[in-house]
Design an enzyme around this catalytic site. Structure first.
Site, mmCIF file in Angstrom:
data_model
loop_
_atom_site.group_PDB
_atom_site.id
_atom_site.type_symbol
_atom_site.label_atom_id
_atom_site.label_comp_id
_atom_site.label_asym_id
_atom_site.label_seq_id
_atom_site.Cartn_x
_atom_site.Cartn_y
_atom_site.Cartn_z
ATOM 1 N N GLU A 27 0.849 -1.194 0.000
ATOM 2 C CA GLU A 27 0.000 0.000 0.000
ATOM 3 C C GLU A 27 0.883 1.241 0.000
ATOM 4 O O GLU A 27 1.929 1.286 0.644
ATOM 5 C CB GLU A 27 -0.875 -0.012 1.255
ATOM 6 N N LYS A 54 -9.897 0.489 -2.063
ATOM 7 C CA LYS A 54 -10.159 0.103 -0.677
ATOM 8 C C LYS A 54 -11.599 0.429 -0.296
ATOM 9 O O LYS A 54 -12.079 1.538 -0.490
ATOM 10 C CB LYS A 54 -9.182 0.835 0.247
ATOM 11 N N CYS A 61 -4.521 -2.917 4.034
ATOM 12 C CA CYS A 61 -4.254 -2.537 5.427
ATOM 13 C C CYS A 61 -5.266 -3.172 6.374
ATOM 14 O O CYS A 61 -5.408 -4.388 6.388
ATOM 15 C CB CYS A 61 -4.217 -1.022 5.553
#
Length: 508
Positions: free
Chosen positions: A264, A323, A373
């Site tokens: 990321e 995301k 994440c």
């Protein structure tokens, strides 16, 4: 069935609650003392037993502060205010759990009901408020425990239930005044599934292997958050590491990968708007001549997305995953006008927009399930990718912000989540971080290779892809836990009314 009180006095109750909360925090990395995942819940039961509702709530909240405070200490890298805010909110959920325990102790089957209450509270706080915060679930502390194979049947909720049930049985032996032999038998019977998960049959392997390269390019270790935000050489670091990998492959020093994964924010700008960055990435992809999954911040129609972007040789960027579960006060600011006085929020000048879809990307016939994440903490997001055909789980993350002071808590806790997910879905998992800890995880949850923090390193490992899916009972177990708690509370109310009805009028 009322139990006796063995922890008398408010200060002793608070001391037991604090001890339980700290013990539970130690069950998680960096300490990783997984058996304490049963001791913590047991001590909470002892602390609230026999208390009035208000006291039970207060002791539960004290337990929550003592648990989440150390668990989330890495958040202080962003400042004390974010840490305090999140810890207090999560502690309030444990306060509610303390009241539930106090009521459920009236039942003859309270050890089961109290264990179900742990799962139910975890399910609620994992969804509310603002999408929830599933960090700190009991099951996530069990990556090194014998119970880990149970994740292939019931996921994180089942791991939490087994640990909580063992703790409840331990508390029962003390509160019921059972004889030593009887108490030992009860604890052993309740704890047997928790300790015997390794006896479950392992899922059959696939006949297809895949060589994965995980690139940890490293970032400059700024001393302040502001310095970290201003970093602009991250993309170059990952490109250089990939170019070196290509040289090693040509020289026969490394196996040729089928897929290369960057973390990321391996570029914090949109390659489509920055020709120099795009050329840097393109050169690295051409050199390794394989699909490369990078992390980027892209802008489209005035909106910003945090994406995993798939690049192919000679074609450039061909697909991306945005995301879906954004971090409140990290990637967007709810009620921004109310928080203008918070200095740290100046580093979030614009809100990101959540993506949609199932999280899968097709990299040359390899179906990737990408989670970015802390999305790895959300059961449904990971499941959606596996259900859509993902044979490989990829966790792209950027832990640098939370490691500025040398802490490893956040990155190790996240790695353990990936290990649990690998077992839960019978898939290999790759964790790619900008600066650590990156890792390749086998479908049985074991670590094939991992990096050290603050180093530039490339992992090249062969993993066995899986196509069979485990029986995913997680949402049903959570629903069952909620129903058990509701039924238990109803039974407790009936029991209280019957007892009052049986009391002589002079005692009312």
């Amino acid at each position: 069935m009322l139990t006796r009180t063995i922890v008398r006095g408010p200060w002793r109750g608070a001391a037991v609650a604090v001890t339980g909360g700290v013990s539970l925090a130690l069950a998680f990395p960096p300490a990783g003392l997984w058996p304490l995942a049963a001791l913590g819940p047991a001590l909470l039961v002892l602390a609230v037993s026999g208390r009035r509702p208000r006291a039970a709530f207060g002791l539960g909240a004290v337990f929550g502060l003592a648990f989440f405070g150390p668990l989330l200490w890495w958040l202080t890298n962003l400042g004390l205010l974010p840490w305090i805010g999140l810890v207090v909110v999560q502690a309030l959920f444990v306060g509610v759990h303390g009241v539930l325990i106090r009521e459920l102790l009236r039942l003859r089957w309270w050890p089961v009901a109290v264990a179900a209450s742990w799962v139910a509270i975890e399910a609620v706080r994992g969804r509310f408020p603002l999408g929830g915060f599933p960090w700190g679930r009991l099951g996530f502390s069990q990556a090194d425990a014998p119970s880990l194979p149970w994740a292939s049947i019931g996921g994180v909720p089942l791991l939490s239930l087994l640990a909580a049930l063992t703790g409840s049985a331990l508390a029962w032996t003390l509160l019921s005044g059972a004889r030593r032999r009887t108490g030992l038998v009860v604890v052993l019977v309740a704890g047997l599934p928790w300790m015997a998960g390794g006896a479950l049959p392992a899922p059959a392997p696939s006949d297809r292997d895949l060589t994965i390269a995980v690139v940890q390019g490293n970032v400059p270790r700024g001393r302040t958050l502001a310095e970290q935000v201003r970093v602009r050489q991250v993309t170059q670091n990952h490109a250089e590491a990939t170019l070196k990998l290509a040289e090693d492959v040509r020289a026969g020093r490394a196996a040729a990968p089928d897929l290369v994964v960057w973390p990321e924010n391996s570029t914090d700008t949109d390659p489509r708007d920055n020709p120099a960055i795009a050329q840097t990435i393109r050169t690295a992809v051409q050199a390794i001549d394989r699909p490369v999954l990078i992390g980027a911040i892209v802008r489209q129609d005035g909106r910003m997305f945090n994406v995993g972007q798939l690049w192919l040789p000679d074609r450039g960027s061909v697909a991306e995953y945005a995301k879906r579960q954004l971090v409140p006060f990290g990637e967007y600011v709810p009620g921004r006008s109310l928080f203008r006085w918070v200095q740290q929020l100046q580093y979030i000048p614009r809100d990101f927009i959540p993506g949609d879809g199932d999280g899968t990307l097709d990299a040359g016939g390899i179906r990737i399930g990408d989670v970015i994440c802390y999305e790895v903490a959300y059961d449904g997001l990971v499941w959606s990718s596996v259900n859509a055909g993902a044979a490989l789980l990829v966790v792209q993350t950027n832990n640098a912000t939370y490691m500025l002071d040398g802490q490893r808590g956040e990155t190790l806790q996240q790695l353990d989540m990936a290990r649990v997910r690998a077992v839960e879905h019978n898939r290999p998992a790759v964790v790619a971080s900008t600066t650590g800890i990156s890792a390749v995880v086998r479908p049985d949850g074991s670590i094939a290779a991992m990096t050290e923090p603050w180093t530039q390193q490339v992992l090249v490992e062969r993993v066995n892809l899986r196509t069979t899916t485990s029986v995913w009972l997680s949402p049903w177990l959570e629903l069952l836990a909620v129903l058990l708690v509701v039924a238990g509370l109803g039974a407790a109310v009936v029991d209280r009314r019957l007892r009052r009805a049986d009391e002589p009028a002079t005692l009312r």
